[in-house]
Design an enzyme around this catalytic site. Structure first.
Site, PDB file in Angstrom:
ATOM      1  N   THR A 118       3.319  -3.531  -4.580  1.00  0.00           N
ATOM      2  CA  THR A 118       2.924  -4.284  -5.778  1.00  0.00           C
ATOM      3  C   THR A 118       3.779  -3.921  -6.984  1.00  0.00           C
ATOM      4  O   THR A 118       4.098  -4.776  -7.811  1.00  0.00           O
ATOM      5  CB  THR A 118       1.436  -4.049  -6.091  1.00  0.00           C
ATOM      6  OG1 THR A 118       0.659  -4.436  -4.951  1.00  0.00           O
ATOM      7  CG2 THR A 118       0.993  -4.879  -7.282  1.00  0.00           C
ATOM      8  N   ASP A 132      -2.365 -10.122  -5.283  1.00  0.00           N
ATOM      9  CA  ASP A 132      -3.029  -9.270  -4.297  1.00  0.00           C
ATOM     10  C   ASP A 132      -4.369  -9.871  -3.881  1.00  0.00           C
ATOM     11  O   ASP A 132      -4.676 -10.007  -2.694  1.00  0.00           O
ATOM     12  CB  ASP A 132      -3.279  -7.874  -4.874  1.00  0.00           C
ATOM     13  CG  ASP A 132      -2.007  -7.124  -5.203  1.00  0.00           C
ATOM     14  OD1 ASP A 132      -1.583  -6.297  -4.385  1.00  0.00           O
ATOM     15  OD2 ASP A 132      -1.440  -7.363  -6.285  1.00  0.00           O
ATOM     16  N   ASP A 188      -0.865   0.124   5.530  1.00  0.00           N
ATOM     17  CA  ASP A 188       0.520   0.430   5.177  1.00  0.00           C
ATOM     18  C   ASP A 188       1.388   0.680   6.410  1.00  0.00           C
ATOM     19  O   ASP A 188       2.603   0.870   6.266  1.00  0.00           O
ATOM     20  CB  ASP A 188       0.582   1.664   4.276  1.00  0.00           C
ATOM     21  CG  ASP A 188       0.090   1.389   2.864  1.00  0.00           C
ATOM     22  OD1 ASP A 188       0.275   0.251   2.401  1.00  0.00           O
ATOM     23  OD2 ASP A 188      -0.484   2.299   2.244  1.00  0.00           O
ATOM     24  N   ASP A 216      -2.431  -5.969   4.609  1.00  0.00           N
ATOM     25  CA  ASP A 216      -1.996  -5.486   3.301  1.00  0.00           C
ATOM     26  C   ASP A 216      -1.538  -6.715   2.531  1.00  0.00           C
ATOM     27  O   ASP A 216      -0.484  -7.289   2.834  1.00  0.00           O
ATOM     28  CB  ASP A 216      -0.854  -4.476   3.430  1.00  0.00           C
ATOM     29  CG  ASP A 216      -0.624  -3.706   2.132  1.00  0.00           C
ATOM     30  OD1 ASP A 216      -0.937  -4.254   1.059  1.00  0.00           O
ATOM     31  OD2 ASP A 216      -0.152  -2.557   2.186  1.00  0.00           O
ATOM     32  N   ILE A 241      -0.325  -7.286  -0.501  1.00  0.00           N
ATOM     33  CA  ILE A 241       1.031  -7.065  -1.017  1.00  0.00           C
ATOM     34  C   ILE A 241       1.318  -5.578  -0.913  1.00  0.00           C
ATOM     35  O   ILE A 241       0.725  -4.778  -1.635  1.00  0.00           O
ATOM     36  CB  ILE A 241       1.201  -7.523  -2.479  1.00  0.00           C
ATOM     37  CG1 ILE A 241       0.982  -9.033  -2.614  1.00  0.00           C
ATOM     38  CG2 ILE A 241       2.599  -7.174  -2.981  1.00  0.00           C
ATOM     39  CD1 ILE A 241       1.182  -9.551  -4.029  1.00  0.00           C
ATOM     40  N   ASP A 242       2.210  -5.213  -0.030  1.00  0.00           N
ATOM     41  CA  ASP A 242       2.662  -3.829   0.046  1.00  0.00           C
ATOM     42  C   ASP A 242       3.916  -3.720  -0.823  1.00  0.00           C
ATOM     43  O   ASP A 242       4.934  -4.349  -0.536  1.00  0.00           O
ATOM     44  CB  ASP A 242       2.980  -3.442   1.488  1.00  0.00           C
ATOM     45  CG  ASP A 242       3.333  -1.971   1.606  1.00  0.00           C
ATOM     46  OD1 ASP A 242       2.470  -1.141   1.309  1.00  0.00           O
ATOM     47  OD2 ASP A 242       4.487  -1.669   1.977  1.00  0.00           O
ATOM     48  N   SER A 283       5.825   0.866   1.987  1.00  0.00           N
ATOM     49  CA  SER A 283       6.149   1.363   3.327  1.00  0.00           C
ATOM     50  C   SER A 283       6.500   0.250   4.299  1.00  0.00           C
ATOM     51  O   SER A 283       7.383   0.405   5.143  1.00  0.00           O
ATOM     52  CB  SER A 283       4.964   2.166   3.882  1.00  0.00           C
ATOM     53  OG  SER A 283       4.752   3.337   3.141  1.00  0.00           O
ATOM     54  N   GLU A 312      -7.049  -4.207   1.970  1.00  0.00           N
ATOM     55  CA  GLU A 312      -6.935  -3.238   0.887  1.00  0.00           C
ATOM     56  C   GLU A 312      -7.890  -3.475  -0.270  1.00  0.00           C
ATOM     57  O   GLU A 312      -8.424  -2.530  -0.858  1.00  0.00           O
ATOM     58  CB  GLU A 312      -5.493  -3.226   0.358  1.00  0.00           C
ATOM     59  CG  GLU A 312      -5.258  -2.183  -0.705  1.00  0.00           C
ATOM     60  CD  GLU A 312      -3.789  -2.034  -1.069  1.00  0.00           C
ATOM     61  OE1 GLU A 312      -3.469  -1.088  -1.806  1.00  0.00           O
ATOM     62  OE2 GLU A 312      -2.972  -2.857  -0.626  1.00  0.00           O
ATOM     63  N   LYS A 319      10.053  -0.688   4.609  1.00  0.00           N
ATOM     64  CA  LYS A 319      10.853   0.292   5.332  1.00  0.00           C
ATOM     65  C   LYS A 319      10.764   0.046   6.841  1.00  0.00           C
ATOM     66  O   LYS A 319      11.741   0.158   7.567  1.00  0.00           O
ATOM     67  CB  LYS A 319      10.406   1.712   4.994  1.00  0.00           C
ATOM     68  CG  LYS A 319      11.100   2.311   3.777  1.00  0.00           C
ATOM     69  CD  LYS A 319      10.332   2.123   2.514  1.00  0.00           C
ATOM     70  CE  LYS A 319      10.868   2.972   1.368  1.00  0.00           C
ATOM     71  NZ  LYS A 319      10.149   2.763   0.114  1.00  0.00           N
TER      72      LYS A 319
END
Length: 432
Positions: A202, A106, A371, A197, A199-200, A342, A129, A345
């Protein structure tokens, strides 16, 4: 890199004996212009070398997208390398104040992307982040935490492009803080800034080789997401359907890079086997489109890992099943198991694998801009639609000073477009 030819007025060019020419120090504004010209030239070279799927004349932020794509791809390689050695020794995982895990990946990704973007676009701020407060405090309190800072530094130094001067640990910590919560203060005026972000997902990054996670980077211009890049190293590369022309983007191996530019569509290709060799031919990019489903109960849905179907207003009307091969009636919908953050997705909807992503806003949880920002443009340019539960667009400028939090009414609804109005109506009628 092509040479820069600078024209100076004749009175600025003075002879100084033996045929040598003497240039007196330039005024500050001239030095800044030269520096900007050098930066523009570097970005131009990077844009031409990267090979995006559409030409610069079609995209007003082509250079920014090329730089963002290059940075995200290298960041994905950093994640893969860190994951290989994550548990081999040293203190690799910290626990943030909200009890979510954060790793050297991250911090490393945020530092790496920050350094790359700052070299090319020094005037564009970064909203991201992480910050280095926990690293600095633990380093001061515990000598063993030096291992963590050194690990982050090593991961970044191995990937960052040559800047002409040696990289230091302080450089890396400052690069992390360039995107931190106290780095920049906005006002109510429109602004241009990056949203990252690192690492979305983690938890997925830490969980196993097959769990999905995403490096996501977007450029916001005057309140609108204009450029977006998502890299997902563990994406399984069966085909990404192209519904409009019948073709598919089939990749050998793992990993996907998705790019999007306002008015130019969303495109994807495999992550490069050798990160850093950006000789990508345009014809290996494939255009992404959302799925064409227009029947609510036949659509494929996904929700956050932390939420259950009964938290979504649609549960009043439909039961859910996770069995893709099971027969379904008009009172049952298919809920896909997508274990990740997220952004994956959004990637799933933009690539046509899912029809809908629904997230409920909860009073105890802030919804962060990183996100969602890059997902917004990738889905929209693939033909989809995003709004809050009342049908209003997500307002990325609602957080006037920091642009870090969004406040969607009810929650976030991401669809293939064909289903959007129907689902807004259903959710609004059943949301209390």
């Amino acid at each position: 890199m092509p040479l820069l030819h600078l024209s100076l007025p004749p009175h600025r060019l003075l002879a100084a004996g033996r045929g040598r020419m003497y240039f007196p120090p330039a005024p500050r504004h001239t030095r800044l212009s030269v520096r900007a010209a050098a930066g523009d030239a570097a970005v131009s070279v990077a844009s031409e070398a990267y090979g995006l799927p559409f030409p610069p004349e079609r995209a007003s932020h082509h250079r920014e997208l090329a730089a963002a794509a290059a940075a995200v791809e290298v960041a994905c390689r950093l994640c893969v390398d860190v994951k290989r050695s994550l548990f081999s020794g040293g203190k690799s995982i910290l626990e943030k104040n909200d009890q979510t895990p954060v790793t050297i990946a991250d911090f490393g990704v945020q530092a790496l992307v920050s350094l790359e973007l700052q070299k090319l676009f020094p005037s564009i701020p970064l909203v991201a982040e992480e910050d280095s407060a926990s690293l600095r405090s633990s380093k001061a309190d515990d000598d063993s935490s030096d291992v963590l800072v050194e690990s982050i530094f090593s991961a970044v130094a191995d990937k960052v492009s040559n800047s002409g001067s040696p990289l230091t640990q302080d450089d890396v910590l400052r690069a992390i803080d360039r995107g931190g919560k106290d780095a920049v203060s906005f006002d109510s005026n429109p602004a241009t800034y990056w949203v990252l972000d690192p690492i979305d997902g983690t938890r997925g990054f830490l969980r196993g080789d097959d769990a999905l996670y995403v490096v996501g980077l977007a450029l916001v211009v005057n309140g609108k997401v204009t450029v977006g890049v998502m890299g997902c190293p563990n994406w399984t590369n069966d085909t990404i359907a192209n519904e409009k022309d019948g073709s598919s983007a089939a990749c050998n191996g793992r990993g996907i890079l998705m790019v999007s530019h306002l008015g130019c569509g969303t495109w994807s290709r495999c992550l490069s086997a050798e990160i850093g060799q950006f000789t990508v031919a345009p014809d290996i990019w494939k255009r992404c489109f959302v799925d064409p489903c227009s029947v609510v109960h036949m659509a494929r849905y996904c929700i956050p890992d932390s939420q259950t179907w009964d938290m979504i207003p649609l549960s009043v009307l439909f039961n859910s099943t996770t069995g893709e091969s099971d027969p379904r009636n008009e009172n049952e919908i298919l809920l896909l198991s997508v274990f990740c953050g997220s952004l994956c997705k959004y990637l799933t909807v933009a690539s046509g694998r899912a029809s809908v992503f629904v997230l409920r806003a909860r009073p105890t949880t802030q919804i962060k801009s990183w996100d969602h920002a890059v997902g917004v443009i990738c889905v929209q340019e693939a033909g989809g639609q995003i709004s809050d539960w009342s049908g209003e667009p997500l307002d990325l400028a609602a957080d006037l000073t920091s642009r870090r939090i969004i406040y969607p009414s009810g929650g976030v609804l991401v669809t293939n477009g064909a289903l959007h109005d129907k689902l807004v109506e259903m959710i609004s009628a059943n949301y209390k």
